[in-house]
Design a protein around this motif. Sequence first.
Motif, mmCIF file in Angstrom:
data_model
loop_
_atom_site.group_PDB
_atom_site.id
_atom_site.type_symbol
_atom_site.label_atom_id
_atom_site.label_comp_id
_atom_site.label_asym_id
_atom_site.label_seq_id
_atom_site.Cartn_x
_atom_site.Cartn_y
_atom_site.Cartn_z
ATOM 1 N N VAL A 7 0.736 -1.086 0.014
ATOM 2 C CA VAL A 7 -0.162 -0.262 0.085
ATOM 3 C C VAL A 7 1.019 1.284 -0.037
ATOM 4 O O VAL A 7 1.829 1.438 0.881
ATOM 5 N N ALA A 8 0.554 2.304 -1.091
ATOM 6 C CA ALA A 8 1.555 3.319 -1.232
ATOM 7 C C ALA A 8 1.364 4.341 0.117
ATOM 8 O O ALA A 8 -0.031 4.850 0.132
ATOM 9 N N ASP A 58 8.989 5.947 -2.458
ATOM 10 C CA ASP A 58 10.076 6.267 -3.457
ATOM 11 C C ASP A 58 10.244 4.647 -4.011
ATOM 12 O O ASP A 58 10.580 4.374 -5.113
ATOM 13 N N PHE A 59 10.273 3.637 -3.109
ATOM 14 C CA PHE A 59 10.564 2.271 -3.440
ATOM 15 C C PHE A 59 9.697 1.886 -4.577
ATOM 16 O O PHE A 59 9.972 1.096 -5.528
ATOM 17 N N GLU A 76 7.921 3.489 -6.591
ATOM 18 C CA GLU A 76 8.136 4.083 -7.781
ATOM 19 C C GLU A 76 9.456 3.714 -8.494
ATOM 20 O O GLU A 76 9.466 4.271 -9.644
ATOM 21 N N SER A 77 10.032 3.062 -7.862
ATOM 22 C CA SER A 77 11.377 2.480 -8.511
ATOM 23 C C SER A 77 11.106 1.513 -9.399
ATOM 24 O O SER A 77 10.278 0.982 -9.710
ATOM 25 N N PRO A 78 12.334 1.004 -10.316
ATOM 26 C CA PRO A 78 12.246 -0.071 -11.189
ATOM 27 C C PRO A 78 11.846 -1.137 -10.632
ATOM 28 O O PRO A 78 11.056 -2.046 -10.943
ATOM 29 N N ALA A 79 12.445 -1.550 -9.440
ATOM 30 C CA ALA A 79 11.988 -2.722 -8.485
ATOM 31 C C ALA A 79 10.454 -2.656 -8.185
ATOM 32 O O ALA A 79 9.981 -3.778 -8.028
#
Length: 254
Positions: free
Chosen positions: A192-193, A199-200, A202-205
Amino acid sequence: MTDLLDLTGKTALVTGASSGLGRHFAQVLARHGARVAVAARRTERLEALCAEIEGPGGRAMPVHLDVQLPDSVERAVAATETELGPISVLVNNAGIAASRPALETSFEEWNQVVSTNLSGAWLVAQATARHMARLGHGGSIVNIASILGLAGASQVPAYCAAKAGLVNLTRALAGELARHEIRVNALCPGYVATDLNRDFLESPAGESLKKRIPQRRFGLPQDLDGILLLLASDASRYMTGAVIAVDGGQSAVL
């Protein structure tokens, strides 16, 4: 027609309320009529939250609480009862995470997470249940667990272990406390955002993780509102020991 989700006249204690989901949960309970004690170690943030709740006419009070300290827990429960009345709802939300490979996790890191997420939840649940049993009015304890308490994940061994323990503690308490008309259920959010993890996510991971969620999105705090209100209110009066995942289907395919 009676609104089963109405919490008017009830007092709720929310731990870990200074940020993230705890802050959101406190606001949701207040909007549905509860008097809310918002508890955390960082009391300066709690003052602002109380002002937000009381602006539209709600009732809230800040409570300093370190869930790892039994004396702090007892004082928080007593202060809530004194100022707001008998506690009907506990949202056992306080928790932390430490991301590190299992082979590199120190005992101090392990102990800090387990002490907060499991032992701390136990201390608050026990103190609140004693309060409910002493006054004889029953109530609802909502333990905020995680889908990582239902299945393992890499890099967070202590978190997974603590949340799995909280899931089974929920079941154990549910069976024992039912005679006191105290219900104990667990809400297991998926990803849940919040400001803590945005930040995580929204990262590539995070984007890679999203592809493994059947609904192909991360949750929003408001996606948890319905289940929180169900478990906190009389709408769930015949539910205890339930463990409910709210995760876009992720735990179904783990």
